[in-house]
Write an enzyme that holds these catalytic residues in place. Sequence first.
Site, mmCIF file in Angstrom:
data_model
loop_
_atom_site.group_PDB
_atom_site.id
_atom_site.type_symbol
_atom_site.label_atom_id
_atom_site.label_comp_id
_atom_site.label_asym_id
_atom_site.label_seq_id
_atom_site.Cartn_x
_atom_site.Cartn_y
_atom_site.Cartn_z
ATOM 1 N N LYS A 70 -4.509 72.872 34.809
ATOM 2 C CA LYS A 70 -3.207 72.680 35.463
ATOM 3 C C LYS A 70 -3.185 73.476 36.748
ATOM 4 O O LYS A 70 -3.725 74.588 36.814
ATOM 5 C CB LYS A 70 -2.061 73.146 34.556
ATOM 6 N N GLU B 172 15.061 80.100 35.488
ATOM 7 C CA GLU B 172 13.977 80.566 34.609
ATOM 8 C C GLU B 172 13.877 82.085 34.558
ATOM 9 O O GLU B 172 13.607 82.739 35.567
ATOM 10 C CB GLU B 172 12.639 79.985 35.060
#
Length: 429
Positions: free
Chosen positions: A189, A234
Amino acid sequence: MSRDLWGLRAVTRRLDDDVDLLAVAGAHGLLFEQRGSGLAGRGEAVRLEIAGGAQRATSVGAAQQALAAMAGEDDVRLPGTGAVAFGALPFDPGASGTLVVPALVVGRAEDGTRWCTTVGRDEVEHAAAEARLLEAVTESIGSVASGREGAAGDSEASAFSVRPVRPPADWCASVREATERMSTTELHKAVLAREILVEADEPLDPVTILDRLRRTYPGCMISSIDGMVGASPELLVSRVGDVVRSHPMAGTTPRGGDPTADARLAATLLASAKDRHEHQLTIDMVHDTLLPFCSYLDAEAEPSVVPVANVQHLATLVEGRLSAPAASVLELVAALHPTPAVCGVPRDLALATIAELEQLDRGRYAGPVGWVDATGNGRWAVGLRCAEIDGHRARLFAGNGIVADSDPTTELAETRAKLQALLGAILRP
């Protein structure tokens, strides 16, 4: 200890008057707020350097010791009282950053407890900080009396130009290149970001922008530190005593306001093998990184979907208790950043891929943003949904996690949805 730190003492007193933390911060102060609770600062007592790379651990320890050395009187003794430092640190873990210790900090806890802290060397400096407090309280009371929920300024900007720094087609080509590398390398990723440049006919007012952000995104952590403003959903990590929490997010889908359509999109997100895989990469890393610091640590068995205005994210709460002696939140920040949610897996290869393919300087975008107190308590967000404001100009960023089956066109659309958070706050007439 640096000569700049000699003699600094923090004095914390209870505050009877309610305050608007954004009014305390104003256009040039410091802010970290969520749902009306948090901290705001004015003035500057001292700056603490945080080195990058191999020197980071040493400088983090030195910064924590410097805050502890400012111990003075504290009538409240809650997380966020005493000497506090705010920071918006660079994304690049090899780059150095700074923590700012304000001369005045005003705090508001979730239970409504309020306090003010002044930092100075003598009565003159403490008195000057208290004068800032009187000014801030007056502004807050005026805001309430006039019926305004916020403390917005008066921005005169009315004409704007908006352009991507890099052509969208070029960015999509980088996404394709990243996915191709995943078939031939160990890269699983990589997060690739885009930059948008906004220019206005008049200087942009941070207070107006922040007020719009906290109205539109009431559940987000609203921050303003050295020109970096943002509304992050977040939580990178928080520490309250020996309790540690992180709320990583990875995996995103749009949200349009129609409850039926949004519920269908949320169900699709939860069922998406691609998004669940991307999400699990982040959860595993956060859990494994925090575990050595803890006597107990657990993560929710299944992710939930967290709505944030025009998008919704997969999120999983990780919570535990720190082993004694409890690590400072700064130590935990240094260990966690950058997570796979903003970097990739494996970390070093993802960082190299970002440096080669992204073609921008992230600066503090996607870096840790938050505060730490003298005892190591603190709260840090991931620097998302943010903009670097400098006079007439603002740099906006949005990034996506790219995995092997990512579609460039879909990823481009997702970055556009994320960019609307700041564009909507800046461009509104």
